[in-house]
Design a protein around this motif. Structure first.
Motif, PDB file in Angstrom:
ATOM      1  N   ALA A  58      42.280  36.863  18.167  1.00  0.00           N
ATOM      2  CA  ALA A  58      42.524  37.906  17.161  1.00  0.00           C
ATOM      3  C   ALA A  58      43.949  37.821  16.626  1.00  0.00           C
ATOM      4  CB  ALA A  58      42.263  39.285  17.771  1.00  0.00           C
ATOM      5  N   VAL A  59      44.889  37.510  17.500  1.00  0.00           N
ATOM      6  CA  VAL A  59      46.280  37.325  17.065  1.00  0.00           C
ATOM      7  C   VAL A  59      46.372  36.179  16.070  1.00  0.00           C
ATOM      8  CG1 VAL A  59      48.589  36.623  17.798  1.00  0.00           C
ATOM      9  CG2 VAL A  59      47.307  38.283  19.163  1.00  0.00           C
ATOM     10  N   MET A  60      45.728  35.060  16.389  1.00  0.00           N
ATOM     11  CA  MET A  60      45.779  33.906  15.488  1.00  0.00           C
ATOM     12  C   MET A  60      45.128  34.226  14.148  1.00  0.00           C
ATOM     13  SD  MET A  60      47.558  31.874  17.169  1.00  0.00           S
ATOM     14  CE  MET A  60      47.480  30.542  15.982  1.00  0.00           C
ATOM     15  N   ALA A  61      44.073  35.016  14.168  1.00  0.00           N
ATOM     16  CA  ALA A  61      43.426  35.418  12.915  1.00  0.00           C
ATOM     17  C   ALA A  61      44.373  36.263  12.069  1.00  0.00           C
ATOM     18  CB  ALA A  61      42.138  36.185  13.209  1.00  0.00           C
ATOM     19  N   LYS A  62      45.114  37.145  12.727  1.00  0.00           N
ATOM     20  CA  LYS A  62      46.107  37.962  12.006  1.00  0.00           C
ATOM     21  C   LYS A  62      47.179  37.070  11.377  1.00  0.00           C
ATOM     22  CE  LYS A  62      45.189  42.466  12.960  1.00  0.00           C
ATOM     23  NZ  LYS A  62      45.849  43.118  14.094  1.00  0.00           N
ATOM     24  N   LEU A  63      47.605  36.060  12.109  1.00  0.00           N
ATOM     25  CA  LEU A  63      48.661  35.175  11.619  1.00  0.00           C
ATOM     26  C   LEU A  63      48.190  34.312  10.457  1.00  0.00           C
ATOM     27  CD1 LEU A  63      50.401  34.059  14.934  1.00  0.00           C
ATOM     28  CD2 LEU A  63      51.303  35.598  13.182  1.00  0.00           C
ATOM     29  N   ASP A  64      46.868  34.133  10.339  1.00  0.00           N
ATOM     30  CA  ASP A  64      46.343  33.386   9.192  1.00  0.00           C
ATOM     31  C   ASP A  64      46.576  34.143   7.889  1.00  0.00           C
ATOM     32  OD1 ASP A  64      45.488  31.208  10.611  1.00  0.00           O
ATOM     33  OD2 ASP A  64      43.426  31.922  10.851  1.00  0.00           O
ATOM     34  N   GLY A  65      46.703  35.473   8.011  1.00  0.00           N
ATOM     35  CA  GLY A  65      46.844  36.286   6.806  1.00  0.00           C
ATOM     36  C   GLY A  65      48.243  36.795   6.545  1.00  0.00           C
ATOM     37  N   THR A  66      49.154  36.587   7.499  1.00  0.00           N
ATOM     38  CA  THR A  66      50.517  37.090   7.325  1.00  0.00           C
ATOM     39  C   THR A  66      51.481  36.266   8.162  1.00  0.00           C
ATOM     40  OG1 THR A  66      51.944  39.042   7.482  1.00  0.00           O
ATOM     41  CG2 THR A  66      50.313  38.769   9.209  1.00  0.00           C
ATOM     42  N   THR A  67      52.702  36.177   7.712  1.00  0.00           N
ATOM     43  CA  THR A  67      53.734  35.476   8.475  1.00  0.00           C
ATOM     44  C   THR A  67      54.876  36.435   8.757  1.00  0.00           C
ATOM     45  OG1 THR A  67      53.186  33.353   7.419  1.00  0.00           O
ATOM     46  CG2 THR A  67      55.306  33.518   8.551  1.00  0.00           C
ATOM     47  N   PRO A  68      55.045  36.858   9.997  1.00  0.00           N
ATOM     48  CA  PRO A  68      56.144  37.763  10.328  1.00  0.00           C
ATOM     49  C   PRO A  68      57.493  37.132   9.967  1.00  0.00           C
ATOM     50  CG  PRO A  68      54.588  37.585  12.149  1.00  0.00           C
ATOM     51  CD  PRO A  68      54.227  36.516  11.176  1.00  0.00           C
ATOM     52  N   ASP A  69      58.471  37.978   9.680  1.00  0.00           N
ATOM     53  CA  ASP A  69      59.759  37.473   9.196  1.00  0.00           C
ATOM     54  C   ASP A  69      60.863  37.482  10.253  1.00  0.00           C
ATOM     55  OD1 ASP A  69      60.146  40.168   9.401  1.00  0.00           O
ATOM     56  OD2 ASP A  69      60.623  40.495   7.287  1.00  0.00           O
ATOM     57  N   SER A  70      60.507  37.737  11.500  1.00  0.00           N
ATOM     58  CA  SER A  70      61.503  37.727  12.574  1.00  0.00           C
ATOM     59  C   SER A  70      60.786  37.558  13.908  1.00  0.00           C
ATOM     60  CB  SER A  70      62.304  39.037  12.583  1.00  0.00           C
ATOM     61  OG  SER A  70      61.483  40.128  12.973  1.00  0.00           O
ATOM     62  N   PRO A  71      61.516  37.153  14.951  1.00  0.00           N
ATOM     63  CA  PRO A  71      60.892  37.092  16.275  1.00  0.00           C
ATOM     64  C   PRO A  71      60.329  38.443  16.699  1.00  0.00           C
ATOM     65  CG  PRO A  71      62.961  35.896  16.292  1.00  0.00           C
ATOM     66  CD  PRO A  71      62.889  36.616  14.966  1.00  0.00           C
ATOM     67  N   GLY A  72      61.081  39.516  16.437  1.00  0.00           N
ATOM     68  CA  GLY A  72      60.625  40.848  16.821  1.00  0.00           C
ATOM     69  C   GLY A  72      59.324  41.236  16.133  1.00  0.00           C
ATOM     70  N   ALA A  73      59.223  40.928  14.845  1.00  0.00           N
ATOM     71  CA  ALA A  73      58.001  41.249  14.102  1.00  0.00           C
ATOM     72  C   ALA A  73      56.819  40.441  14.627  1.00  0.00           C
ATOM     73  CB  ALA A  73      58.216  40.975  12.618  1.00  0.00           C
ATOM     74  N   THR A  74      57.086  39.212  15.023  1.00  0.00           N
ATOM     75  CA  THR A  74      56.034  38.372  15.603  1.00  0.00           C
ATOM     76  C   THR A  74      55.522  38.974  16.906  1.00  0.00           C
ATOM     77  OG1 THR A  74      57.087  36.411  14.649  1.00  0.00           O
ATOM     78  CG2 THR A  74      55.463  36.053  16.388  1.00  0.00           C
ATOM     79  N   LEU A  75      56.443  39.370  17.758  1.00  0.00           N
ATOM     80  CA  LEU A  75      56.064  39.955  19.046  1.00  0.00           C
ATOM     81  C   LEU A  75      55.341  41.283  18.865  1.00  0.00           C
ATOM     82  CD1 LEU A  75      59.352  39.122  20.976  1.00  0.00           C
ATOM     83  CD2 LEU A  75      57.128  37.997  21.248  1.00  0.00           C
ATOM     84  N   LYS A  76      55.728  42.040  17.842  1.00  0.00           N
ATOM     85  CA  LYS A  76      55.052  43.317  17.590  1.00  0.00           C
ATOM     86  C   LYS A  76      53.622  43.090  17.133  1.00  0.00           C
ATOM     87  CE  LYS A  76      55.455  47.746  15.222  1.00  0.00           C
ATOM     88  NZ  LYS A  76      56.256  48.587  14.274  1.00  0.00           N
ATOM     89  N   LEU A  77      53.400  42.080  16.318  1.00  0.00           N
ATOM     90  CA  LEU A  77      52.036  41.758  15.882  1.00  0.00           C
ATOM     91  C   LEU A  77      51.171  41.395  17.084  1.00  0.00           C
ATOM     92  CD1 LEU A  77      50.927  39.669  12.848  1.00  0.00           C
ATOM     93  CD2 LEU A  77      50.086  39.043  15.113  1.00  0.00           C
ATOM     94  N   VAL A  78      51.720  40.600  17.999  1.00  0.00           N
ATOM     95  CA  VAL A  78      50.989  40.249  19.219  1.00  0.00           C
ATOM     96  C   VAL A  78      50.661  41.507  20.014  1.00  0.00           C
ATOM     97  CG1 VAL A  78      51.094  39.004  21.414  1.00  0.00           C
ATOM     98  CG2 VAL A  78      52.044  37.958  19.351  1.00  0.00           C
ATOM     99  N   ALA A  79      51.647  42.379  20.145  1.00  0.00           N
ATOM    100  CA  ALA A  79      51.470  43.605  20.935  1.00  0.00           C
ATOM    101  C   ALA A  79      50.341  44.462  20.408  1.00  0.00           C
ATOM    102  CB  ALA A  79      52.775  44.400  20.947  1.00  0.00           C
ATOM    103  N   THR A  80      50.390  44.770  19.123  1.00  0.00           N
ATOM    104  CA  THR A  80      49.395  45.683  18.553  1.00  0.00           C
ATOM    105  C   THR A  80      47.999  45.067  18.585  1.00  0.00           C
ATOM    106  OG1 THR A  80      49.935  44.877  16.328  1.00  0.00           O
ATOM    107  CG2 THR A  80      51.078  46.849  17.088  1.00  0.00           C
ATOM    108  N   THR A  81      47.927  43.760  18.401  1.00  0.00           N
ATOM    109  CA  THR A  81      46.625  43.098  18.406  1.00  0.00           C
ATOM    110  C   THR A  81      46.028  43.057  19.808  1.00  0.00           C
ATOM    111  OG1 THR A  81      47.365  41.729  16.544  1.00  0.00           O
ATOM    112  CG2 THR A  81      45.364  41.046  17.682  1.00  0.00           C
ATOM    113  N   LEU A  82      46.846  42.727  20.798  1.00  0.00           N
ATOM    114  CA  LEU A  82      46.335  42.691  22.174  1.00  0.00           C
ATOM    115  C   LEU A  82      45.891  44.069  22.634  1.00  0.00           C
ATOM    116  CD1 LEU A  82      48.804  40.276  24.050  1.00  0.00           C
ATOM    117  CD2 LEU A  82      46.559  39.760  23.075  1.00  0.00           C
ATOM    118  N   ILE A  83      46.660  45.087  22.284  1.00  0.00           N
ATOM    119  CA  ILE A  83      46.301  46.445  22.695  1.00  0.00           C
ATOM    120  C   ILE A  83      44.954  46.858  22.113  1.00  0.00           C
ATOM    121  CG2 ILE A  83      46.919  48.891  22.416  1.00  0.00           C
ATOM    122  CD1 ILE A  83      49.870  48.017  22.671  1.00  0.00           C
TER     123      ILE A  83
END
Length: 208
Positions: free
Chosen positions: A46-71
Motif C-alpha cells: 500500500a505504501v508503494m502504491a501511494k508513492l506511485d501517485g506522489t513523491t514526498p519532498d523530504s525525509p520526514g514527509a516520506t516517513l509520515k506517508l509510511v506511518a499513515t499508510t501502515l496504520i
C-alpha cells in the motif's frame, strides 16, 4: 541523507518484507497469529502504491506517508506499533531536506520510543523492541565515535540483527506470544526480525 535515501529505504523495506513474507508469517505462526508477514507485506504494498501517485519532498514527509499508510492497512499489533514508530521518526526529522548523523540517530531513537510508548514493552520482553533498542544504542555509540551517517546506520542494522537473534531463548512477556509462557522460548520473535530487515534496508539505502 536526503529524500532519495528515505525513498530508497522504503522501497528496500517493501522488497525485503515481500521476499521474507512467508518466513515472517511462519515465525508468527509458532508464537502468534501467523499473519505478521502477510500483514506487513500488505502494508508496504500500500505504501508503494501511494508513492506511485506522489513523491514526498523530504525525509520526514516520506516517513509520515509510511506511518499513515501502515496504520490504516496493517492489522494486528504491528500496524499501530510500526505506524507510531514511523510517525515519531517523521516528527523528529521535521521539514529538513537532509539528515546528518546526529539527526539520523534522533530519528531512530524517536521511532524506538514510539514503539515503547505504544506497546508498553521493554528490552527482554521478546518483541520488536529487542531489535530497536540495541539498534539505537549502537547508532548512538557510532555517532559518539565520530561515525558518519552510513556508519551509524550500519551499526544500527548489525545490532538489530543480533538483537532479533537474541530473542530466541527469551520467554515472551508481551503480546500474544506471552500467552504461551515458557513455550514461547526457542522461537525468533517475528516483529524483531522484520524490524531488523527494515533497519538493514535503511543501511543498504545509505550505502547505495
Amino acid at each position: 541523507m536526503g529524500t532519495d535515501w528515505a525513498l530508497d529505504w522504503v522501497r528496500r523495506s517493501a522488497a525485503v518484507v515481500a521476499e521474507h513474507k512467508a518466513e515472517l508469517s511462519g515465525l508468527d505462526r509458532a508464537i502468534g497469529d501467523g499473519d505478521h508477514g502477510e500483514n506487513l507485506d500488505r502494508g508496504f504494498r500500500a505504501v508503494m502504491a501511494k508513492l506511485d501517485g506522489t513523491t514526498p519532498d523530504s525525509p520526514g514527509a516520506t516517513l509520515k506517508l509510511v506511518a499513515t499508510t501502515l496504520i490504516s492497512t496493517v492489522g494486528g499489533a504491528s500496524g499501530p506499533l510500526l505506524g507510531t514508530a514511523y510517525l515519531r521518526a517523521a516528527q523528529s526529522a521535521g521539514d529538513a531536506d537532509e539528515l546528518d548523523a546526529a539527526a539520523v540517530v534522533a530519528v531512530l531513537t524517536a521511532a524506538r520510543d514510539g514503539i515503547v510508548a505504544r506497546g508498553k514493552a521493554e528490552s527482554g520482553d521478546k518483541t520488536m523492541v529487542d531489535a530497536w533498542t540495541p539498534a539505537v544504542d549502537a547508532a548512538a555509540r557510532a555517532l559518539a565515535d565520530g561515525g558518519a551517517v552510513v556508519s551509524v546506520l550500519v551499526a544500527a542494522a548489525e545490532a538489530a540483527e543480533a538483537g532479533a537473534e537474541a530473542t530466541v531463548p527469551m520467554v515472551a512477556r508481551k503480546g500474544r506470544a506471552s500467552y504461551l509462557g515458557e513455550r514461547s522460548a526457542g522461537h525468533l520473535d517475528p516483529g524483531a526480525q522484520s524490524s531488523a530487515y527494515q533497519l538493514r534496508a535503511a543501511a543498504a539505502a545509505a550505502q547505495g
